[in-house]
Design an enzyme around this catalytic site. Sequence first.
Site, PDB file in Angstrom:
ATOM      1  N   ARG A 151     -10.253   0.320   8.403  1.00 33.71           N
ATOM      2  CA  ARG A 151      -9.447  -1.103   8.340  1.00 33.71           C
ATOM      3  C   ARG A 151     -10.776  -1.483   9.325  1.00 33.71           C
ATOM      4  O   ARG A 151     -10.441  -3.354   9.609  1.00 33.71           O
ATOM      5  CB  ARG A 151      -9.099  -0.669   9.869  1.00 33.71           C
TER       6      ARG A 151
ATOM      7  N   ARG B 121      11.947  -4.451   5.018  1.00 31.93           N
ATOM      8  CA  ARG B 121      11.183  -3.622   4.550  1.00 31.93           C
ATOM      9  C   ARG B 121      12.087  -2.537   5.563  1.00 31.93           C
ATOM     10  O   ARG B 121      12.125  -2.928   7.089  1.00 31.93           O
ATOM     11  CB  ARG B 121       9.657  -3.158   5.037  1.00 31.93           C
TER      12      ARG B 121
ATOM     13  N   LYS C 181       1.203  -1.211   0.317  1.00 33.82           N
ATOM     14  CA  LYS C 181      -0.586  -0.061   0.124  1.00 33.82           C
ATOM     15  C   LYS C 181       0.842   1.542   0.223  1.00 33.82           C
ATOM     16  O   LYS C 181       0.282   2.202  -0.468  1.00 33.82           O
ATOM     17  CB  LYS C 181      -0.819  -0.107   1.106  1.00 33.82           C
TER      18      LYS C 181
ATOM     19  N   ARG D 167      -1.147  -8.604  12.979  1.00 30.98           N
ATOM     20  CA  ARG D 167      -1.293  -7.532  12.069  1.00 30.98           C
ATOM     21  C   ARG D 167      -1.784  -8.336  11.355  1.00 30.98           C
ATOM     22  O   ARG D 167      -3.304  -8.250  10.830  1.00 30.98           O
ATOM     23  CB  ARG D 167      -0.314  -6.135  11.736  1.00 30.98           C
TER      24      ARG D 167
ATOM     25  N   ARG E  28      10.611  -0.816  11.468  1.00 34.35           N
ATOM     26  CA  ARG E  28       9.272  -0.551  12.579  1.00 34.35           C
ATOM     27  C   ARG E  28       9.546  -1.941  13.247  1.00 34.35           C
ATOM     28  O   ARG E  28       9.755  -3.161  12.998  1.00 34.35           O
ATOM     29  CB  ARG E  28       8.132  -0.742  11.513  1.00 34.35           C
TER      30      ARG E  28
HETATM   31  P1  AMP Z   1      -0.230   0.182   8.947  1.00 38.48           P
HETATM   32  O1  AMP Z   1       1.765   1.556   8.348  1.00 38.48           O
HETATM   33  O2  AMP Z   1      -0.341   1.238   8.589  1.00 38.48           O
HETATM   34  O3  AMP Z   1       1.219  -1.436   9.108  1.00 38.48           O
HETATM   35  O4  AMP Z   1      -0.124   0.961  10.404  1.00 38.48           O
HETATM   36  C1  AMP Z   1       0.042   1.218  11.474  1.00 38.48           C
HETATM   37  C2  AMP Z   1      -0.064   0.616  12.930  1.00 38.48           C
HETATM   38  O5  AMP Z   1      -0.982   1.970  12.892  1.00 38.48           O
HETATM   39  C3  AMP Z   1      -1.208  -0.738  12.368  1.00 38.48           C
HETATM   40  O6  AMP Z   1      -0.471  -1.749  13.300  1.00 38.48           O
HETATM   41  C4  AMP Z   1      -2.164  -0.104  13.534  1.00 38.48           C
HETATM   42  O7  AMP Z   1      -1.797  -0.387  15.045  1.00 38.48           O
HETATM   43  C5  AMP Z   1      -2.324   1.325  13.721  1.00 38.48           C
HETATM   44  N1  AMP Z   1      -3.426   1.846  12.262  1.00 38.48           N
HETATM   45  C6  AMP Z   1      -2.888   2.413  11.214  1.00 38.48           C
HETATM   46  N2  AMP Z   1      -4.059   2.377  10.900  1.00 38.48           N
HETATM   47  C7  AMP Z   1      -4.782   2.288  11.535  1.00 38.48           C
HETATM   48  C8  AMP Z   1      -6.853   1.782  11.111  1.00 38.48           C
HETATM   49  N3  AMP Z   1      -7.043   2.179   9.767  1.00 38.48           N
HETATM   50  N4  AMP Z   1      -7.326   1.516  12.067  1.00 38.48           N
HETATM   51  C9  AMP Z   1      -6.510   1.378  13.490  1.00 38.48           C
HETATM   52  N5  AMP Z   1      -5.374   1.419  13.580  1.00 38.48           N
HETATM   53  C10 AMP Z   1      -5.153   1.683  12.527  1.00 38.48           C
END
Ligand code: AMP
Length: 226
Positions: free
Chosen positions: A91, A131, A15, A180, A169
């Site tokens: 999400r 990553r 993404k 996740r 990360r």
């Molecule tokens: P990402 O960078 O998209 O993998 O998001 C990293 C982390 O941010 C996720 O594992 C969640 O803890 C939090 N997060 C990101 N987007 C959301 C969302 N739409 N709803 C809830 N938590 C989120």
Amino acid sequence: MGRMIVFMGPPGAGKGSLSQQCRAHYGWKQLSTGALCRKHIIEGTSIGKQIDFAIQSGKLIPDDLMVSMVKDWLKEHASADESVILDGFPRTLRQAELLTDLLKKEMPGYELVIIKLAVEDDVVVRRLGGRAICKNKDCQAVYSLYELSSLAPKVPMTCDLCFSVLVSRADDESSSIRERLRAYYASTDQLVEFYYVQGIEICELDANRVPEQIFLEFDQKISAQR
Ligand code: AMP
């Protein structure tokens, strides 16, 4: 009319890199909710303190908090004649309902487009193992440390865009990856059902491939929709 383009997909689906390509090719704006959360944590804001533990352990943060952060960002950055990418939002079913509500009541100038990046779990696990992201909280560009990847940085461990150092990360640890992926699959069926009932088509991309091929398929599909 601007489009609100939602990128759905598990962690490591691509993404972030697809968003980067869209920003470069079309000049669209991108809200990565994950990057926004990490920015709050780095800045030590009160939101950052509330969500730090959840993020580290790969859990989703509460819906109402997430939605209010998204609303604030959209109010500040979005304008109805431009397309915006929502990378990682919604999400959950509740987030999807609140987004639909927001578009209907406060942002009627937008058309909602849903893109789902479909990818195998073993591809995800391999990608996340290599990553890295830019440490600069305002950049957070995504890279791959696999030398042959087109996402490899030009200079080792250095961001091509802002020259900050690259870091892994904390939630790319293998224990968090499993949580996740579980969180993603637990909510995705509900989201798909919600949009189906709304009559909104979900456009699926084969995200097992390299970033250039994913972008090519995306470009063809999004152009066909215009
Ligand atoms: P990402 O960078 O998209 O993998 O998001 C990293 C982390 O941010 C996720 O594992 C969640 O803890 C939090 N997060 C990101 N987007 C959301 C969302 N739409 N709803 C809830 N938590 C989120």
